[in-house]
Motif scaffolding. Structure first.
Motif, PDB file in Angstrom:
ATOM      1  N   ARG A  15     -22.846  85.206  24.678  1.00  0.00           N
ATOM      2  CA  ARG A  15     -23.900  84.977  23.684  1.00  0.00           C
ATOM      3  C   ARG A  15     -24.392  83.532  23.696  1.00  0.00           C
ATOM      4  NH1 ARG A  15     -21.466  82.514  19.232  1.00  0.00           N
ATOM      5  NH2 ARG A  15     -19.193  82.686  19.114  1.00  0.00           N
ATOM      6  N   ASN A  16     -23.678  82.647  24.354  1.00  0.00           N
ATOM      7  CA  ASN A  16     -24.084  81.242  24.439  1.00  0.00           C
ATOM      8  C   ASN A  16     -24.801  80.928  25.740  1.00  0.00           C
ATOM      9  OD1 ASN A  16     -22.893  80.848  21.963  1.00  0.00           O
ATOM     10  ND2 ASN A  16     -21.042  79.908  22.766  1.00  0.00           N
ATOM     11  N   CYS A  17     -25.168  81.965  26.482  1.00  0.00           N
ATOM     12  CA  CYS A  17     -25.871  81.779  27.749  1.00  0.00           C
ATOM     13  C   CYS A  17     -27.324  82.202  27.599  1.00  0.00           C
ATOM     14  CB  CYS A  17     -25.217  82.594  28.856  1.00  0.00           C
ATOM     15  SG  CYS A  17     -23.515  82.113  29.182  1.00  0.00           S
ATOM     16  N   LEU A  18     -28.208  81.443  28.202  1.00  0.00           N
ATOM     17  CA  LEU A  18     -29.639  81.660  28.026  1.00  0.00           C
ATOM     18  C   LEU A  18     -30.352  81.382  29.337  1.00  0.00           C
ATOM     19  CD1 LEU A  18     -31.746  82.234  25.716  1.00  0.00           C
ATOM     20  CD2 LEU A  18     -32.036  79.765  25.575  1.00  0.00           C
ATOM     21  N   ARG A  19     -31.294  82.248  29.682  1.00  0.00           N
ATOM     22  CA  ARG A  19     -32.151  82.009  30.847  1.00  0.00           C
ATOM     23  C   ARG A  19     -33.590  81.853  30.375  1.00  0.00           C
ATOM     24  NH1 ARG A  19     -32.644  85.647  36.327  1.00  0.00           N
ATOM     25  NH2 ARG A  19     -30.574  84.741  36.705  1.00  0.00           N
ATOM     26  N   ILE A  20     -34.162  80.706  30.697  1.00  0.00           N
ATOM     27  CA  ILE A  20     -35.553  80.410  30.372  1.00  0.00           C
ATOM     28  C   ILE A  20     -36.360  80.508  31.658  1.00  0.00           C
ATOM     29  CG2 ILE A  20     -37.157  78.714  29.442  1.00  0.00           C
ATOM     30  CD1 ILE A  20     -34.859  77.505  27.863  1.00  0.00           C
ATOM     31  N   VAL A  21     -37.381  81.358  31.650  1.00  0.00           N
ATOM     32  CA  VAL A  21     -38.253  81.538  32.804  1.00  0.00           C
ATOM     33  C   VAL A  21     -39.541  80.768  32.538  1.00  0.00           C
ATOM     34  CG1 VAL A  21     -39.498  83.190  34.239  1.00  0.00           C
ATOM     35  CG2 VAL A  21     -37.251  83.782  33.318  1.00  0.00           C
ATOM     36  N   VAL A  22     -39.876  79.871  33.469  1.00  0.00           N
ATOM     37  CA  VAL A  22     -41.065  79.021  33.344  1.00  0.00           C
ATOM     38  C   VAL A  22     -42.140  79.578  34.267  1.00  0.00           C
ATOM     39  CG1 VAL A  22     -41.949  76.665  33.454  1.00  0.00           C
ATOM     40  CG2 VAL A  22     -39.533  77.073  32.920  1.00  0.00           C
ATOM     41  N   LEU A  23     -43.311  79.866  33.682  1.00  0.00           N
ATOM     42  CA  LEU A  23     -44.409  80.462  34.433  1.00  0.00           C
ATOM     43  C   LEU A  23     -45.700  79.696  34.153  1.00  0.00           C
ATOM     44  CD1 LEU A  23     -43.612  84.207  33.688  1.00  0.00           C
ATOM     45  CD2 LEU A  23     -43.361  83.101  35.907  1.00  0.00           C
TER      46      LEU A  23
END
Length: 356
Positions: free
Chosen positions: A113-121
């Motif tokens: 729950r402390n992991c996050l993926r941010i996708v930049v477009l």
């Protein structure tokens, strides 16, 4: 008679050499199961010889004391390595897109729950790379270069918790719809960037927003449009004289659930608010914004994690810190696809692959 005697002596010498060679060969024909029993570090089950091994190899040898000093040194080295592995215990866990995976160099255990993926477009040349650099604690780069590094990982320690933020710049997937859609499906939060002096880049952001909404809705098999975690940045606000996209145009085109900021990667305008909004959407503490923590090296970060294991207290005593994991590499497309298929299987098993 002398010749016969010399021939007999040579024959005896040859026989002695043959016996010596046979003894030497026998000395090194050790049973495989006996060697593996010596390798067994903590009294595990003895190794069973494979039936395909020859009878000479499978036979029990009464002693292993004939092993040469070099061989014994090799065995002791291997046994020592195994003892070190036993002391280290299991490998650390690191989270990739919500899935815990084994990683040998991960310094701290991170909860999913402390992991996050941010996708930049966004379109090329709008400042995506410089925004990512600002988040990583790096300086603004004046000259434009085509993006070469498309995946970054930043590890945080805030209070007693460890966090992981992966940033995926999908710029190189712009002309590959299937790859881009796969990146969209594995993203938790999206950072869409356009330039305020380029109307075409804003039109591309609107198209990307629609694509993200459609892809996420199909993934969860919902009849209603999926609620998105999206932050839109109108970058290069410092070039006000060349501005062609007004704020009113943006608010009319974007939905109400999309956060919009006018930023400048060069001057740092509104970047704190952007990163704070990304943290809030992902459930991360505000200390993950660049100005709220100390950036340290991976060596220092790893030493802090190791130091906290040997005592009852945690890193909660220390100030919030973060480190950029330069060894991190983007998960393969195969693992991302398995992750997407696993998520879609929970939603009544769609008939076809969701990236099509």
């Amino acid at each position: 008679m002398a010749r016969r005697a010399s021939r007999a002596q040579r024959s005896d010498i040859d026989d002695d050499r043959t016996d010596a060679e046979m003894n030497t060969t026998e000395r090194f024909q050790l049973p495989i199961d006996g060697i593996l029993e010596m390798f067994n570090p903590v009294g595990g089950q003895p190794h069973q010889p494979h039936p395909a091994l020859s009878p000479v190899v499978q036979q029990k040898h009464p002693k292993v004391s004939n092993l040469s000093k070099t061989g014994m040194g090799l065995l002791e080295t291997v046994k020592g390595r195994w003892r070190q592995q036993d002391k280290r215990g299991t490998q650390e866990e690191v989270c990739v897109s919500g899935e815990v995976q084994r990683c040998a160099h991960a310094p701290c255990a991170i909860k999913p729950r402390n992991c996050l993926r941010i996708v930049v477009l966004g379109a090329p040349g709008v400042g995506k790379t410089n925004l990512v650099k600002r988040f990583l604690g790096e300086e603004f780069q004046e000259t434009y270069k085509v993006t070469a590094e498309d995946f970054h990982r930043k590890l945080f320690h805030v209070g007693a918790e460890a966090y992981q933020v992966d940033l995926l710049d999908a710029a190189r997937e712009r002309n590959f719809p299937a790859k881009r859609r796969l990146s969209i499906l594995t993203g938790d939060i999206f950072l869409l960037v356009f330039s305020l002096d380029n109307i075409e880049s804003f039109s591309e952001v609107c198209e990307l927003l629609s694509e993200i909404r459609v892809a996420k809705t199909k993934l969860v098999k919902s009849k209603r449009p999926a609620r998105l975690s999206v932050v839109v940045c109108g970058n290069k606000v410092d070039l006000d004289a060349h501005r062609v996209v007004s704020r009113s145009d943006v608010t009319k085109a974007l939905a109400r659930d999309v956060a919009f900021f006018e930023t400048s990667a060069k001057l740092g305008t509104a970047l704190e608010a952007v990163f704070g909004e990304l943290a809030a959407m992902g459930g991360l503490p505000y200390e993950t914004t660049p100005s709220q923590h100390q950036l340290v090296s991976m060596v220092t970060y790893r030493s802090l994690c190791q130091r906290s294991r040997g005592r009852s207290c945690t890193l909660g005593e220390a100030a919030p810190c973060a480190a950029v994991d330069t060894l991190a590499r983007r998960p393969s497309f195969g693992s991302d696809l398995q992750l997407v298929l696993g998520s879609s299987a929970k939603a009544n098993k769609p008939e076809r692959c969701p990236i099509q």
